[in-house]
Design a protein around this motif. Structure first.
Motif, PDB file in Angstrom:
ATOM      1  N   THR A   2       0.836  -1.195   0.000  1.00 47.36           N
ATOM      2  CA  THR A   2       0.000   0.000   0.000  1.00 47.36           C
ATOM      3  C   THR A   2       0.876   1.252   0.000  1.00 47.36           C
ATOM      4  O   THR A   2       1.885   1.297   0.688  1.00 47.36           O
ATOM      5  CB  THR A   2      -0.901   0.021   1.257  1.00 47.36           C
ATOM      6  OG1 THR A   2      -1.586  -1.217   1.348  1.00 47.36           O
ATOM      7  CG2 THR A   2      -1.900   1.142   1.201  1.00 47.36           C
ATOM      8  N   GLN A   3       0.459   2.238  -0.751  1.00 49.66           N
ATOM      9  CA  GLN A   3       1.196   3.501  -0.783  1.00 49.66           C
ATOM     10  C   GLN A   3       1.035   4.210   0.553  1.00 49.66           C
ATOM     11  O   GLN A   3      -0.059   4.252   1.114  1.00 49.66           O
ATOM     12  CB  GLN A   3       0.657   4.374  -1.916  1.00 49.66           C
ATOM     13  CG  GLN A   3       1.457   5.618  -2.148  1.00 49.66           C
ATOM     14  CD  GLN A   3       0.948   6.402  -3.344  1.00 49.66           C
ATOM     15  OE1 GLN A   3      -0.223   6.363  -3.669  1.00 49.66           O
ATOM     16  NE2 GLN A   3       1.826   7.127  -3.990  1.00 49.66           N
ATOM     17  N   THR A   4       2.131   4.754   1.075  1.00 51.28           N
ATOM     18  CA  THR A   4       2.070   5.501   2.330  1.00 51.28           C
ATOM     19  C   THR A   4       2.235   6.994   2.057  1.00 51.28           C
ATOM     20  O   THR A   4       2.565   7.407   0.946  1.00 51.28           O
ATOM     21  CB  THR A   4       3.181   5.064   3.314  1.00 51.28           C
ATOM     22  OG1 THR A   4       4.446   5.462   2.766  1.00 51.28           O
ATOM     23  CG2 THR A   4       3.146   3.566   3.554  1.00 51.28           C
ATOM     24  N   ILE A   5       2.047   7.751   3.082  1.00 49.74           N
ATOM     25  CA  ILE A   5       2.153   9.204   3.013  1.00 49.74           C
ATOM     26  C   ILE A   5       3.590   9.632   2.674  1.00 49.74           C
ATOM     27  O   ILE A   5       3.820  10.709   2.149  1.00 49.74           O
ATOM     28  CB  ILE A   5       1.671   9.793   4.362  1.00 49.74           C
ATOM     29  CG1 ILE A   5       1.091  11.173   4.169  1.00 49.74           C
ATOM     30  CG2 ILE A   5       2.712   9.805   5.409  1.00 49.74           C
ATOM     31  CD1 ILE A   5      -0.312  11.137   3.752  1.00 49.74           C
ATOM     32  N   TYR A   6       4.549   8.751   2.966  1.00 48.92           N
ATOM     33  CA  TYR A   6       5.966   9.109   2.819  1.00 48.92           C
ATOM     34  C   TYR A   6       6.421   9.217   1.371  1.00 48.92           C
ATOM     35  O   TYR A   6       7.521   9.693   1.113  1.00 48.92           O
ATOM     36  CB  TYR A   6       6.859   8.109   3.551  1.00 48.92           C
ATOM     37  CG  TYR A   6       6.431   7.860   4.967  1.00 48.92           C
ATOM     38  CD1 TYR A   6       6.175   8.919   5.843  1.00 48.92           C
ATOM     39  CD2 TYR A   6       6.263   6.566   5.444  1.00 48.92           C
ATOM     40  CE1 TYR A   6       5.764   8.691   7.146  1.00 48.92           C
ATOM     41  CE2 TYR A   6       5.860   6.325   6.749  1.00 48.92           C
ATOM     42  CZ  TYR A   6       5.611   7.388   7.592  1.00 48.92           C
ATOM     43  OH  TYR A   6       5.210   7.160   8.873  1.00 48.92           O
ATOM     44  N   THR A   7       5.602   8.776   0.433  1.00 44.92           N
ATOM     45  CA  THR A   7       5.980   8.878  -0.983  1.00 44.92           C
ATOM     46  C   THR A   7       5.668  10.271  -1.536  1.00 44.92           C
ATOM     47  O   THR A   7       6.026  10.559  -2.669  1.00 44.92           O
ATOM     48  CB  THR A   7       5.242   7.823  -1.823  1.00 44.92           C
ATOM     49  OG1 THR A   7       3.835   8.018  -1.686  1.00 44.92           O
ATOM     50  CG2 THR A   7       5.603   6.416  -1.376  1.00 44.92           C
ATOM     51  N   PHE A   8       5.029  11.109  -0.731  1.00 50.09           N
ATOM     52  CA  PHE A   8       4.627  12.434  -1.189  1.00 50.09           C
ATOM     53  C   PHE A   8       5.570  13.513  -0.696  1.00 50.09           C
ATOM     54  O   PHE A   8       6.410  13.291   0.164  1.00 50.09           O
ATOM     55  CB  PHE A   8       3.189  12.749  -0.731  1.00 50.09           C
ATOM     56  CG  PHE A   8       2.185  11.817  -1.320  1.00 50.09           C
ATOM     57  CD1 PHE A   8       1.682  12.047  -2.583  1.00 50.09           C
ATOM     58  CD2 PHE A   8       1.778  10.691  -0.633  1.00 50.09           C
ATOM     59  CE1 PHE A   8       0.776  11.169  -3.159  1.00 50.09           C
ATOM     60  CE2 PHE A   8       0.876   9.799  -1.192  1.00 50.09           C
ATOM     61  CZ  PHE A   8       0.374  10.041  -2.450  1.00 50.09           C
ATOM     62  N   GLY A   9       5.371  14.673  -1.238  1.00 49.89           N
ATOM     63  CA  GLY A   9       6.077  15.868  -0.812  1.00 49.89           C
ATOM     64  C   GLY A   9       5.196  17.052  -1.123  1.00 49.89           C
ATOM     65  O   GLY A   9       4.184  16.920  -1.809  1.00 49.89           O
ATOM     66  N   ALA A  10       5.571  18.203  -0.599  1.00 49.46           N
ATOM     67  CA  ALA A  10       4.820  19.434  -0.859  1.00 49.46           C
ATOM     68  C   ALA A  10       5.735  20.613  -0.578  1.00 49.46           C
ATOM     69  O   ALA A  10       6.762  20.463   0.091  1.00 49.46           O
ATOM     70  CB  ALA A  10       3.577  19.497   0.035  1.00 49.46           C
ATOM     71  N   GLU A  11       5.343  21.768  -1.073  1.00 47.72           N
ATOM     72  CA  GLU A  11       6.118  22.968  -0.798  1.00 47.72           C
ATOM     73  C   GLU A  11       5.601  23.632   0.473  1.00 47.72           C
ATOM     74  O   GLU A  11       4.388  23.775   0.656  1.00 47.72           O
ATOM     75  CB  GLU A  11       6.018  23.957  -1.964  1.00 47.72           C
ATOM     76  CG  GLU A  11       6.780  23.499  -3.180  1.00 47.72           C
ATOM     77  CD  GLU A  11       6.839  24.567  -4.274  1.00 47.72           C
ATOM     78  OE1 GLU A  11       6.159  25.616  -4.142  1.00 47.72           O
ATOM     79  OE2 GLU A  11       7.565  24.330  -5.248  1.00 47.72           O
ATOM     80  N   ASN A  12       6.535  24.042   1.348  1.00 48.89           N
ATOM     81  CA  ASN A  12       6.123  24.786   2.535  1.00 48.89           C
ATOM     82  C   ASN A  12       5.835  26.241   2.143  1.00 48.89           C
ATOM     83  O   ASN A  12       5.960  26.608   0.972  1.00 48.89           O
ATOM     84  CB  ASN A  12       7.159  24.661   3.661  1.00 48.89           C
ATOM     85  CG  ASN A  12       8.494  25.314   3.338  1.00 48.89           C
ATOM     86  OD1 ASN A  12       8.625  26.123   2.409  1.00 48.89           O
ATOM     87  ND2 ASN A  12       9.510  24.962   4.097  1.00 48.89           N
ATOM     88  N   PHE A  13       5.461  27.048   3.132  1.00 52.83           N
ATOM     89  CA  PHE A  13       5.052  28.419   2.826  1.00 52.83           C
ATOM     90  C   PHE A  13       6.200  29.251   2.244  1.00 52.83           C
ATOM     91  O   PHE A  13       5.978  30.283   1.640  1.00 52.83           O
ATOM     92  CB  PHE A  13       4.443  29.098   4.054  1.00 52.83           C
ATOM     93  CG  PHE A  13       5.454  29.499   5.092  1.00 52.83           C
ATOM     94  CD1 PHE A  13       5.967  30.780   5.120  1.00 52.83           C
ATOM     95  CD2 PHE A  13       5.906  28.593   6.038  1.00 52.83           C
ATOM     96  CE1 PHE A  13       6.905  31.156   6.066  1.00 52.83           C
ATOM     97  CE2 PHE A  13       6.837  28.945   6.984  1.00 52.83           C
ATOM     98  CZ  PHE A  13       7.346  30.248   7.001  1.00 52.83           C
ATOM     99  N   LYS A  14       7.440  28.785   2.411  1.00 52.49           N
ATOM    100  CA  LYS A  14       8.605  29.472   1.835  1.00 52.49           C
ATOM    101  C   LYS A  14       8.908  28.953   0.426  1.00 52.49           C
ATOM    102  O   LYS A  14       9.937  29.279  -0.147  1.00 52.49           O
ATOM    103  CB  LYS A  14       9.833  29.246   2.710  1.00 52.49           C
ATOM    104  CG  LYS A  14       9.731  29.777   4.113  1.00 52.49           C
ATOM    105  CD  LYS A  14      10.990  29.383   4.884  1.00 52.49           C
ATOM    106  CE  LYS A  14      10.798  29.546   6.363  1.00 52.49           C
ATOM    107  NZ  LYS A  14      11.841  28.861   7.125  1.00 52.49           N
ATOM    108  N   ASN A  15       8.034  28.091  -0.097  1.00 50.09           N
ATOM    109  CA  ASN A  15       8.204  27.457  -1.409  1.00 50.09           C
ATOM    110  C   ASN A  15       9.408  26.521  -1.464  1.00 50.09           C
ATOM    111  O   ASN A  15       9.987  26.299  -2.514  1.00 50.09           O
ATOM    112  CB  ASN A  15       8.265  28.502  -2.541  1.00 50.09           C
ATOM    113  CG  ASN A  15       6.956  29.242  -2.686  1.00 50.09           C
ATOM    114  OD1 ASN A  15       5.884  28.638  -2.629  1.00 50.09           O
ATOM    115  ND2 ASN A  15       7.025  30.544  -2.846  1.00 50.09           N
TER     116      ASN A  15
END
Length: 160
Positions: A2-15
């Motif tokens: 199963t895919q976990t949350i750890y395969t993702f990423g995102a930009e913080n408010f500082k980009n």
């Protein structure tokens, strides 16, 4: 597997790109937020949860979103200033994203498929919808915007 949350990423408010692998082994509460919403005072409750459990590998991840009533008009800097001034948040604030529609952030596509809402609906209904993720990166539960952060404390404690 199963895919976990750890395969993702995102930009913080500082980009700056944040790789979610950094959260491995931590319990997470992921929330779509807005600065001009009736639920905005929940920022204080989210900060209280973070302060209560941060030393036990707990993180709150806030994702501003302007898709509900246009209640998050500001840019990332303005949103951060608002949060600091009004709620003095110390948890992670990300860049503004979309949680529904064709531009849904991949993280939210995953959250919605793993923990559908009432009657199996996938869409996010409003600001301050919350997702609890265990320390294995698995989405455990979705909470409605009306669920106060304090009401999630027992569920968080059970996972820690």
């Amino acid at each position: 597997m199963t895919q976990t949350i750890y395969t993702f990423g995102a930009e913080n408010f500082k980009n700056e790109t944040v790789d979610f692998a950094k959260y491995q082994g931590k319990t997470l509460l992921i929330v779509n937020t807005a600065s001009a919403c009736g639920f905005t005072p929940q920022y204080a409750g989210l900060e209280a949860l973070y302060q209560q459990y941060k030393d036990q590998d707990f993180e709150v991840l806030a994702f501003p979103c302007n898709q509900f009533g246009k209640q998050e008009k500001g840019n990332n800097t303005e949103i951060k200033q608002f949060c600091d001034l009004n709620f003095n948040i110390s948890f992670e604030l990300f860049s503004k994203i979309e949680v529904n529609g064709e531009n849904t952030h991949p993280l939210y596509q995953h959250l919605k498929s793993e923990a559908p809402g009432i009657l199996g609906s996938k869409g996010i209904k409003w600001n301050f919808t919350k997702f609890l993720v265990n320390n294995q990166g698995e989405v455990i539960k979705r909470y409605s915007p009306t669920t106060k952060p304090a009401d999630i404390a027992a569920d968080i404690a059970a996972l820690l």
